[in-house]
Design a protein around this motif. Structure first.
Motif, PDB file in Angstrom:
ATOM      1  N   TRP A  68      44.484  50.297  47.881  1.00  0.00           N
ATOM      2  CA  TRP A  68      43.175  50.805  47.456  1.00  0.00           C
ATOM      3  C   TRP A  68      42.929  50.593  45.957  1.00  0.00           C
ATOM      4  O   TRP A  68      41.793  50.756  45.492  1.00  0.00           O
ATOM      5  CB  TRP A  68      43.056  52.288  47.806  1.00  0.00           C
ATOM      6  CG  TRP A  68      43.989  53.175  47.042  1.00  0.00           C
ATOM      7  CD1 TRP A  68      45.266  53.493  47.362  1.00  0.00           C
ATOM      8  CD2 TRP A  68      43.704  53.837  45.812  1.00  0.00           C
ATOM      9  NE1 TRP A  68      45.813  54.316  46.410  1.00  0.00           N
ATOM     10  CE2 TRP A  68      44.870  54.549  45.455  1.00  0.00           C
ATOM     11  CE3 TRP A  68      42.589  53.920  44.986  1.00  0.00           C
ATOM     12  CZ2 TRP A  68      44.950  55.308  44.303  1.00  0.00           C
ATOM     13  CZ3 TRP A  68      42.672  54.688  43.838  1.00  0.00           C
ATOM     14  CH2 TRP A  68      43.834  55.367  43.504  1.00  0.00           C
ATOM     15  N   GLU A  69      43.966  50.198  45.203  1.00  0.00           N
ATOM     16  CA  GLU A  69      43.765  49.890  43.785  1.00  0.00           C
ATOM     17  C   GLU A  69      43.189  48.492  43.562  1.00  0.00           C
ATOM     18  O   GLU A  69      43.036  48.061  42.412  1.00  0.00           O
ATOM     19  CB  GLU A  69      45.092  50.006  43.021  1.00  0.00           C
ATOM     20  CG  GLU A  69      45.592  51.424  42.863  1.00  0.00           C
ATOM     21  CD  GLU A  69      46.907  51.480  42.090  1.00  0.00           C
ATOM     22  OE1 GLU A  69      47.229  50.495  41.401  1.00  0.00           O
ATOM     23  OE2 GLU A  69      47.611  52.500  42.185  1.00  0.00           O
ATOM     24  N   ALA A  70      42.841  47.787  44.629  1.00  0.00           N
ATOM     25  CA  ALA A  70      42.338  46.414  44.507  1.00  0.00           C
ATOM     26  C   ALA A  70      41.223  46.255  43.467  1.00  0.00           C
ATOM     27  O   ALA A  70      41.222  45.287  42.698  1.00  0.00           O
ATOM     28  CB  ALA A  70      41.865  45.903  45.867  1.00  0.00           C
ATOM     29  N   PRO A  71      40.257  47.167  43.394  1.00  0.00           N
ATOM     30  CA  PRO A  71      39.185  46.970  42.401  1.00  0.00           C
ATOM     31  C   PRO A  71      39.657  46.998  40.954  1.00  0.00           C
ATOM     32  O   PRO A  71      38.934  46.537  40.056  1.00  0.00           O
ATOM     33  CB  PRO A  71      38.230  48.147  42.677  1.00  0.00           C
ATOM     34  CG  PRO A  71      38.526  48.566  44.066  1.00  0.00           C
ATOM     35  CD  PRO A  71      39.994  48.332  44.254  1.00  0.00           C
ATOM     36  N   PHE A  72      40.869  47.533  40.696  1.00  0.00           N
ATOM     37  CA  PHE A  72      41.338  47.698  39.321  1.00  0.00           C
ATOM     38  C   PHE A  72      42.348  46.625  38.908  1.00  0.00           C
ATOM     39  O   PHE A  72      42.898  46.693  37.808  1.00  0.00           O
ATOM     40  CB  PHE A  72      41.979  49.079  39.159  1.00  0.00           C
ATOM     41  CG  PHE A  72      41.052  50.221  39.447  1.00  0.00           C
ATOM     42  CD1 PHE A  72      40.191  50.697  38.477  1.00  0.00           C
ATOM     43  CD2 PHE A  72      41.016  50.802  40.704  1.00  0.00           C
ATOM     44  CE1 PHE A  72      39.325  51.743  38.730  1.00  0.00           C
ATOM     45  CE2 PHE A  72      40.151  51.849  40.977  1.00  0.00           C
ATOM     46  CZ  PHE A  72      39.304  52.322  39.987  1.00  0.00           C
ATOM     47  N   LYS A  73      42.602  45.662  39.762  1.00  0.00           N
ATOM     48  CA  LYS A  73      43.579  44.619  39.466  1.00  0.00           C
ATOM     49  C   LYS A  73      43.213  43.911  38.155  1.00  0.00           C
ATOM     50  O   LYS A  73      42.131  43.357  38.008  1.00  0.00           O
ATOM     51  CB  LYS A  73      43.610  43.612  40.617  1.00  0.00           C
ATOM     52  CG  LYS A  73      44.549  42.447  40.433  1.00  0.00           C
ATOM     53  CD  LYS A  73      44.426  41.498  41.640  1.00  0.00           C
ATOM     54  CE  LYS A  73      45.324  40.293  41.511  1.00  0.00           C
ATOM     55  NZ  LYS A  73      45.130  39.349  42.642  1.00  0.00           N
TER      56      LYS A  73
END
Length: 512
Positions: A68-73
């Motif tokens: 769920w951290e994908a947007p913050f990569k």
């Protein structure tokens, strides 16, 4: 139809003492490894794959990650964990994500994982403000369709976050603290009821590739009855119970400040330890903690890349091994390590501990780190009877590597070259549960370009939301920075040669 891989170099990892390859044939039928040995006789229903100049290994198991951290990569840098969490886990400005977005996010994560040889993910999924069954179903649906194996959690925090870190609450404006504490949080019984429903939900997905996982966030972030109840449910249903533990010096101080003891001792005392427990991180442990973990059969997922990026510290590798605690390897989230590629983690673990201990006899061996990235992760995920090694009767999660590439030239010890020389570019074929899901670098189960485009369509909305929540959460930055400084300089009974966080310069808003 069965697959017969002939004349390959095979690293089975079935022998705990060796990762040397053997020249073998391998037959796969109905998702299972059915035959393994030299000179297997082809059958009429075999699809033959030429294994000459090829290395066959078990698929990698990512034993701790957060899709769920994908947007913050790639968004944040040079912040320790507690400050980084302000922005990747914003306390203000969060709204529930739609199932469609969650599906797109999960597909993207699984795509990069599979293409880098990760066949199993232990995905600790957190939704804000809380997860519902429709959101969980979106993750399961994405993983089911793309063909990856996964433990998927209901991650839960049921204490106000400002009350989970020492020396923070009294440094935040009272009206903001009141706003955080007024947010409705789930009770232990509500979470356990949700988990019972999730267990029923997961039965409809993945042909047993997908499993639900209990995931109380951390001992300082969850009530005692939730921690004990989740542990009991995991044991009863043979599931993994996944808990963050002692990732930072701040968390070491937290145990003393909040409970008057170490966090492993606290969990033992409330009945929240079992062989189903996996601790993510486990850096700041002493010998008594290690004994408690070993006595209860606890596993630990080691996340060296994330720990390095966040300056969290260095896990005592050899002390864990000597204590008999099972070690897996994880990438951690897409924001704290910026990669789901476990081969990078295996190499990092192989190298990091050579500078963490001056005794070469204590350094990790290639066999140890390869097994941690496969067998160890499978054990921590409660999947050791299914995956992690190449043996007859195991599910066929298998990787094939091209040995004619520069990464393996000149050909020497193939296990060493896999760890130290390979960058993933030699990966030719990925098989999960007997199905070829990646071949010659292309995903076969879905349209990978469509996966990328579907996620990228959300980027304008993602960036606008992130910029807005960054501004909102700046109000917490001074308090969290002050807490970090206080904890960093608190004397510790645990000796650390490197990475103990005691010499960091003060942090100020804007360091990201």
């Amino acid at each position: 139809m069965s697959l017969l891989i002939r004349n390959a170099d095979v690293i089975t990892l079935a022998d705990p003492t060796s990762s040397a390859p053997e020249h073998l044939d391998l037959r796969i039928a109905d998702g299972v490894i059915t035959d393994l040995g030299p000179g297997l006789v082809p059958r009429d229903d075999d699809e033959i794959i030429d294994g000459r100049d090829r290395l066959v290994t078990p698929g990698f198991v990512n034993a701790h990650t957060h899709s769920w951290e994908a947007p913050f990569k790639g968004r944040y840098d040079n912040m320790p964990l507690e400050l980084w969490m302000l922005y990747s886990y914003p306390l203000l400005g969060s709204a529930p994500c739609s199932p469609d977005f969650i599906r797109a996010r999960s597909q993207l994560f699984a795509l990069e994982s599979l293409k880098s040889g990760v066949t199993t993910v232990v995905d600790d999924v957190l939704e804000t403000p809380t997860q519902d069954l429709e959101q969980l179903a979106a993750v399961l649906d994405a993983y089911d369709r793309i063909g990856i194996r996964a433990n998927v959690s209901g991650h839960v925090i049921n204490l106000p976050f400002v009350d989970t870190i020492p020396y923070v609450a009294d440094r935040i404006p009272g009206e903001v603290t009141d706003q955080i504490r007024a947010t409705a949080l789930v009770t232990a019984e509500e979470y356990l009821d949700y988990s019972r429903q999730a267990l029923n939900l997961v039965q409809g997905f993945g042909q047993d590739r997908l499993r639900y996982m209990l995931a109380p966030s951390a001992p300082q972030r969850c009530s005692a009855d939730l921690l004990a109840g989740a542990t009991e449910m995991a044991v009863r249903h043979d599931l993994e119970c996944h808990i963050h533990l002692l990732e930072t010096k701040t968390q070491l101080v937290t145990g003393t400040e909040f409970y008057g003891t170490s966090l492993p001792r606290y969990l033992r005392d409330i009945g929240a330890l079992s062989p189903h427990t996996t601790f993510a991180h486990g850096i700041w442990v002493d010998d008594d903690d290690l004994e408690i973990m070993a006595d209860h059969g606890v596993s630990v997922s080691h996340n060296p890349l994330s720990n390095l990026k966040l300056g969290s510290g260095v896990l005592p590798w050899r002390r864990y091994r000597e204590a008999g605690v099972n070690l897996g390897l994880g990438t951690d989230g897409w924001s704290s390590s910026d990669t789901p590629r476990l081969l990078e983690v295996i190499k990092a673990a192989s190298l990091l501990h050579k500078v963490a201990d001056p005794d070469p006899a204590a350094w990790p061996t290639v066999t140890e780190t390869l097994r941690a990235g496969t067998v160890g992760g499978a054990a921590s995920a409660r999947l050791a009877d299914r995956i992690g090694t190449i043996e007859v009767g195991k599910r066929a999660d298998v990787l094939m590597w091209d040995l004619t590439t520069l990464n393996f030239t000149p050909r020497q010890r193939l296990d060493h070259q896999l760890v130290y020389s390979e960058n993933g570019s030699s990966l030719e074929r990925v098989i999960v549960d007997g199905v070829v899901v990646v071949e010659q670098g292309r995903l076969l189960t879905m349209d990978e370009q469509q996966i990328v485009e579907e996620f990228n369509a959300y980027l304008p909305e993602i960036h606008a939301w992130q910029d807005r929540t960054d501004r909102l959460n700046q109000v917490f930055h001074p308090a969290f920075a002050a807490s970090y400084e206080t904890c960093s300089h608190t004397p510790s009974p645990i000796n650390r040669r490197i990475g103990d966080g005691s010499h960091h310069a003060p942090l100020h808003a804007g360091h990201r």
